[in-house]
Motif scaffolding. Structure first.
Motif, PDB file in Angstrom:
ATOM      1  N   GLY A  25     -11.945   7.385   2.865  1.00  9.27           N
ATOM      2  CA  GLY A  25     -11.470   7.446   1.485  1.00  9.27           C
ATOM      3  C   GLY A  25     -10.019   6.997   1.382  1.00  9.27           C
ATOM      4  O   GLY A  25      -9.647   6.270   0.453  1.00  9.27           O
ATOM      5  N   ALA A  26      -9.196   7.421   2.336  1.00 10.60           N
ATOM      6  CA  ALA A  26      -7.790   7.024   2.343  1.00 10.60           C
ATOM      7  C   ALA A  26      -7.663   5.514   2.581  1.00 10.60           C
ATOM      8  O   ALA A  26      -6.824   4.847   1.966  1.00 10.60           O
ATOM      9  N   LEU A  27      -8.495   4.970   3.450  1.00  6.37           N
ATOM     10  CA  LEU A  27      -8.465   3.526   3.712  1.00  6.37           C
ATOM     11  C   LEU A  27      -8.870   2.738   2.466  1.00  6.37           C
ATOM     12  O   LEU A  27      -8.262   1.719   2.142  1.00  6.37           O
ATOM     13  N   ALA A  28      -9.874   3.225   1.749  1.00 10.47           N
ATOM     14  CA  ALA A  28     -10.290   2.564   0.507  1.00 10.47           C
ATOM     15  C   ALA A  28      -9.170   2.647  -0.529  1.00 10.47           C
ATOM     16  O   ALA A  28      -8.908   1.665  -1.250  1.00 10.47           O
ATOM     17  N   GLU A  29      -8.487   3.788  -0.586  1.00 12.83           N
ATOM     18  CA  GLU A  29      -7.354   3.961  -1.498  1.00 12.83           C
ATOM     19  C   GLU A  29      -6.256   2.947  -1.164  1.00 12.83           C
ATOM     20  O   GLU A  29      -5.650   2.352  -2.059  1.00 12.83           O
ATOM     21  N   LEU A  39      -7.915  -4.544   5.708  1.00 10.36           N
ATOM     22  CA  LEU A  39      -6.965  -3.700   6.432  1.00 10.36           C
ATOM     23  C   LEU A  39      -6.322  -4.464   7.584  1.00 10.36           C
ATOM     24  O   LEU A  39      -5.212  -4.147   7.994  1.00 10.36           O
ATOM     25  N   VAL A  40      -6.998  -5.482   8.076  1.00 10.52           N
ATOM     26  CA  VAL A  40      -6.406  -6.344   9.102  1.00 10.52           C
ATOM     27  C   VAL A  40      -5.173  -7.039   8.534  1.00 10.52           C
ATOM     28  O   VAL A  40      -4.139  -7.139   9.199  1.00 10.52           O
ATOM     29  N   ASP A  41      -5.252  -7.487   7.270  1.00  9.39           N
ATOM     30  CA  ASP A  41      -4.097  -8.104   6.611  1.00  9.39           C
ATOM     31  C   ASP A  41      -2.925  -7.126   6.553  1.00  9.39           C
ATOM     32  O   ASP A  41      -1.781  -7.501   6.801  1.00  9.39           O
ATOM     33  N   LEU A  42      -3.223  -5.872   6.232  1.00  5.68           N
ATOM     34  CA  LEU A  42      -2.175  -4.863   6.161  1.00  5.68           C
ATOM     35  C   LEU A  42      -1.580  -4.615   7.548  1.00  5.68           C
ATOM     36  O   LEU A  42      -0.356  -4.553   7.700  1.00  5.68           O
ATOM     37  N   ALA A  43      -2.432  -4.483   8.549  1.00  4.17           N
ATOM     38  CA  ALA A  43      -1.945  -4.275   9.921  1.00  4.17           C
ATOM     39  C   ALA A  43      -1.069  -5.438  10.366  1.00  4.17           C
ATOM     40  O   ALA A  43      -0.027  -5.233  11.003  1.00  4.17           O
ATOM     41  N   LEU A  95       0.324   5.567  12.003  1.00  2.38           N
ATOM     42  CA  LEU A  95      -0.863   6.048  11.296  1.00  2.38           C
ATOM     43  C   LEU A  95      -1.918   4.948  11.209  1.00  2.38           C
ATOM     44  O   LEU A  95      -3.102   5.184  11.480  1.00  2.38           O
ATOM     45  N   LEU A  96      -1.488   3.769  10.863  1.00  2.00           N
ATOM     46  CA  LEU A  96      -2.402   2.633  10.763  1.00  2.00           C
ATOM     47  C   LEU A  96      -2.997   2.298  12.128  1.00  2.00           C
ATOM     48  O   LEU A  96      -4.205   2.082  12.263  1.00  2.00           O
TER      49      LEU A  96
END
Length: 106
Positions: A25-29, A39-43, A95-96
């Motif tokens: 849920g946190a990842l979707a948020e 999320l790879v883009d964010l990392a 965290l990521l």
């Protein structure tokens, strides 16, 4: 006490320790709030040092909420983070990383 094997990180706000964890849920948020393709883009933004203060805030708030904290970004921005902005960025990156690796790999 946090459990790094469960992807948890301790974030100290106003002198009080809180558990942060990136649940699904946190990842979707995160994806929604940061409007990232993945999320790879964010990392990659964190790995390249091209993250913003907003990235750090949204990531930590999502993680804190995943750990049971009931606050929001507005409340978070009024709080003192132990270690200041540098520690906040380090915790966000940790965290990521912990969401996708084992503790001894980070």
């Amino acid at each position: 006490m946090v459990n790094p094997w469960a992807g948890e990180v301790e974030v100290v706000l106003n002198g009080e320790p809180h558990r942060a964890k990136l649940t699904l849920g946190a990842l979707a948020e995160l994806e929604t709030a940061l409007q990232v393709g993945s999320l790879v883009d964010l990392a990659q933004r964190f790995e390249c040092g091209k993250f913003s203060a907003r990235d750090v805030i949204v990531l930590l708030v999502a993680g804190l909420r995943g750990g049971g904290w009931q606050g929001n970004a507005e409340a978070f921005c009024r709080m003192e983070i132990k270690g200041g902005p540098i520690e906040a960025a380090r915790l966000a990156a940790e965290l990521l990383a912990r969401a996708f690796t084992f503790p001894d790999e980070t």
